[in-house]
Enzyme design. Sequence first.
Site, PDB file in Angstrom:
ATOM      1  N   LYS A  44      26.702   7.136  11.284  1.00  0.00           N
ATOM      2  CA  LYS A  44      26.785   6.368  10.039  1.00  0.00           C
ATOM      3  C   LYS A  44      26.566   7.287   8.847  1.00  0.00           C
ATOM      4  CE  LYS A  44      24.966   1.956  11.779  1.00  0.00           C
ATOM      5  NZ  LYS A  44      26.128   1.109  11.459  1.00  0.00           N
ATOM      6  N   ASP A  91      29.326   3.443  17.396  1.00  0.00           N
ATOM      7  CA  ASP A  91      28.548   2.620  16.455  1.00  0.00           C
ATOM      8  C   ASP A  91      28.696   1.122  16.761  1.00  0.00           C
ATOM      9  OD1 ASP A  91      26.848   2.090  14.400  1.00  0.00           O
ATOM     10  OD2 ASP A  91      28.310   2.464  12.793  1.00  0.00           O
ATOM     11  N   ASP A 117      19.621   2.330  14.825  1.00  0.00           N
ATOM     12  CA  ASP A 117      21.058   2.515  15.025  1.00  0.00           C
ATOM     13  C   ASP A 117      21.579   3.598  14.090  1.00  0.00           C
ATOM     14  OD1 ASP A 117      23.737   2.352  15.510  1.00  0.00           O
ATOM     15  OD2 ASP A 117      24.023   0.367  14.601  1.00  0.00           O
ATOM     16  N   ASP A 125      17.727  -3.105  13.078  1.00  0.00           N
ATOM     17  CA  ASP A 125      18.786  -3.485  14.014  1.00  0.00           C
ATOM     18  C   ASP A 125      18.244  -4.152  15.289  1.00  0.00           C
ATOM     19  OD1 ASP A 125      21.533  -3.733  14.275  1.00  0.00           O
ATOM     20  OD2 ASP A 125      21.798  -1.793  15.273  1.00  0.00           O
ATOM     21  N   ARG A 157      27.201  -4.789  20.937  1.00  0.00           N
ATOM     22  CA  ARG A 157      27.946  -5.545  21.952  1.00  0.00           C
ATOM     23  C   ARG A 157      27.812  -4.906  23.334  1.00  0.00           C
ATOM     24  NH1 ARG A 157      33.325  -4.673  18.486  1.00  0.00           N
ATOM     25  NH2 ARG A 157      31.709  -4.639  16.886  1.00  0.00           N
TER      26      ARG A 157
HETATM   27  N1  BES Z   1      24.048  -2.648  13.445  1.00  0.00           N
HETATM   28  C1  BES Z   1      25.384  -2.491  13.003  1.00  0.00           C
HETATM   29  C2  BES Z   1      25.861  -3.644  12.130  1.00  0.00           C
HETATM   30  C3  BES Z   1      25.281  -3.697  10.737  1.00  0.00           C
HETATM   31  C4  BES Z   1      25.713  -2.823   9.773  1.00  0.00           C
HETATM   32  C5  BES Z   1      24.369  -4.668  10.418  1.00  0.00           C
HETATM   33  C6  BES Z   1      25.192  -2.905   8.498  1.00  0.00           C
HETATM   34  C7  BES Z   1      23.871  -4.763   9.143  1.00  0.00           C
HETATM   35  C8  BES Z   1      24.275  -3.873   8.191  1.00  0.00           C
HETATM   36  C9  BES Z   1      26.329  -2.397  14.209  1.00  0.00           C
HETATM   37  O1  BES Z   1      25.820  -1.767  15.309  1.00  0.00           O
HETATM   38  C10 BES Z   1      27.514  -1.608  13.744  1.00  0.00           C
HETATM   39  O2  BES Z   1      27.343  -0.452  13.453  1.00  0.00           O
HETATM   40  N2  BES Z   1      28.687  -2.243  13.706  1.00  0.00           N
HETATM   41  C11 BES Z   1      29.857  -1.591  13.261  1.00  0.00           C
HETATM   42  C12 BES Z   1      30.976  -2.023  14.159  1.00  0.00           C
HETATM   43  C13 BES Z   1      32.237  -1.251  13.949  1.00  0.00           C
HETATM   44  C14 BES Z   1      32.066   0.175  14.412  1.00  0.00           C
HETATM   45  C15 BES Z   1      33.356  -1.919  14.702  1.00  0.00           C
HETATM   46  C16 BES Z   1      30.117  -2.036  11.824  1.00  0.00           C
HETATM   47  O3  BES Z   1      29.889  -3.189  11.490  1.00  0.00           O
HETATM   48  O4  BES Z   1      30.511  -1.183  11.036  1.00  0.00           O
HETATM   49 ZN    ZN Z   2      23.782  -1.846  15.518  1.00  0.00          ZN
HETATM   50 MN    MN Z   3      26.094   0.335  15.217  1.00  0.00          MN
END
Ligand code: BES
Ligand code: ZN
Ligand code: MN
Length: 481
Positions: free
Chosen positions: A263, A333, A256, A274, A337
Amino acid sequence: MNFELKPLGLVGVSSEKCDALIVLVPHTFKGAKDDLSVLITQAIKSTDLETKPGKMLALYRPMQANAARVVLAGVGDGSARQVRTALLAAVASVKSPAFKKLLVCFAAPAREEAIRAAVLAVADATYAYTHTKSKPEARILQKVVLTATNATEVQASFDRAVAVVAGVELAKEWANRPANHATPVALAQAAEKLAQLPKISCEVLGPKEVAKLGMGSFLAVAQGSEQPLRFVVLRYSGAAKSQAPTVLVGKGITFDSGGISIKPAAEMDEMKFDMSGAASVLGVFRSLSLLKPAINVVGLIPACENLLSGRAVKPGDVVTSMSGQTIEILNTDAEGRLVLCDALTYAERFKPAAVIDIATLTGACMVALGAVRSGLFSTQEALGSALFAAGEASQDLCWRLPLDEDYAEGLKSGFADVANVAGRAGGAITAAKFLQRFAEKFPWAHLDIAGTAWKSGAGKGATGRPVGLLVEYLLERTGTQ
Ligand code: BES
Ligand code: ZN
Ligand code: MN
């Protein structure tokens, strides 16, 4: 690694030949007259041994045992948690190149949960990742013998724990592998390999089939990468066809990057983890193959990379999910979902008793619950409380978070039926609210394992969670479906 349970007390243990012997001594220890018991009693009396978990007394070739190394380890109240703490420390202290056979002895009758914790802790303390090392230092420990006077009473718990270890280790293995060694194709091959085991079958779909199903949301995430997506359908058939299955859906983002909503560079390597939800589904199937419970389970894994390229999905793009709902992708990101929603719609065809998705979904869940408990959401009270209880029983803990309708406010979109992100506030919950829209046709639960699936820092690596929780939940369902 081979585990065995033997009905031995301290007398029997003293003559068992092994490389290392760990004796677990609780606060309530009452020694008999055998030599090893007398030694322990003296050590406690002289305060050389404290029975708090983490406290130990190491001995070398004592006359009272047939082992080079002996560690007397306090286990406090003998609870699962304290047994785990004690064993992680004790096993680390006796690790050596000659350490092939380990004996772990309960100096007082062992509770079921303590036996389970012991098996899992020994496995955790000796796990070694080797797949991408040129000179692998594989696990040396080959045989672990657990002893307890009440061994027959706790045999079933022991067997369950040994099967969970096999599942946890498969989950760790795949989650730990770097993204270039754990592509969607490789992950699907791992699932196909599981189908060689009894009662398990596997079907793998590629981009064409997924497009035909109308999984526009999943496709949108995958389109930025050169690696073709895979959609894995695993089945464990332990009961009559007429019995409704439990469906497990594991997020399988093999890397990811965040996509166009990229990111930051720091710790981005950890996004190879991920796909830990997917890895946990593989792990559960491995455990099921050993335990052979009379239930039906389906495992769904949408697997792809979330990358950036000229073909990548862009913020503001609107896609049509398999359910027909359109989604405005405001942040690329929030991709987990987007792959899960189509897998949830696909799950409808199984007329499931329950659907549980497992996902490293939000950084917000990590902020809320840290690395101790996974986030648990459920639309059905019985399912939610059964999963919570399974977490307690297996010491693979989770905690319930709410699904009030007001949390869905922020997901409103002027350009599609729903947006894929809301504001920063309550991020773990708004992600769950998004998923809930695709899970209206069956009892549903969601486990956010963002904080619990792996450890960062010096001991960076996958934990194999929540395989323990899920196996516990599924076994408790046996006979009740
Ligand atoms: N895989 C990430 C969530 C994640 C981040 C898990 C860090 C473990 C450590 C997910 O795909 C993600 O990027 N989520 C975003 C959502 C946001 C853009 C609403 C997040 O949590 O920042
Ligand atoms: Zn993710
Ligand atoms: Mn993500």
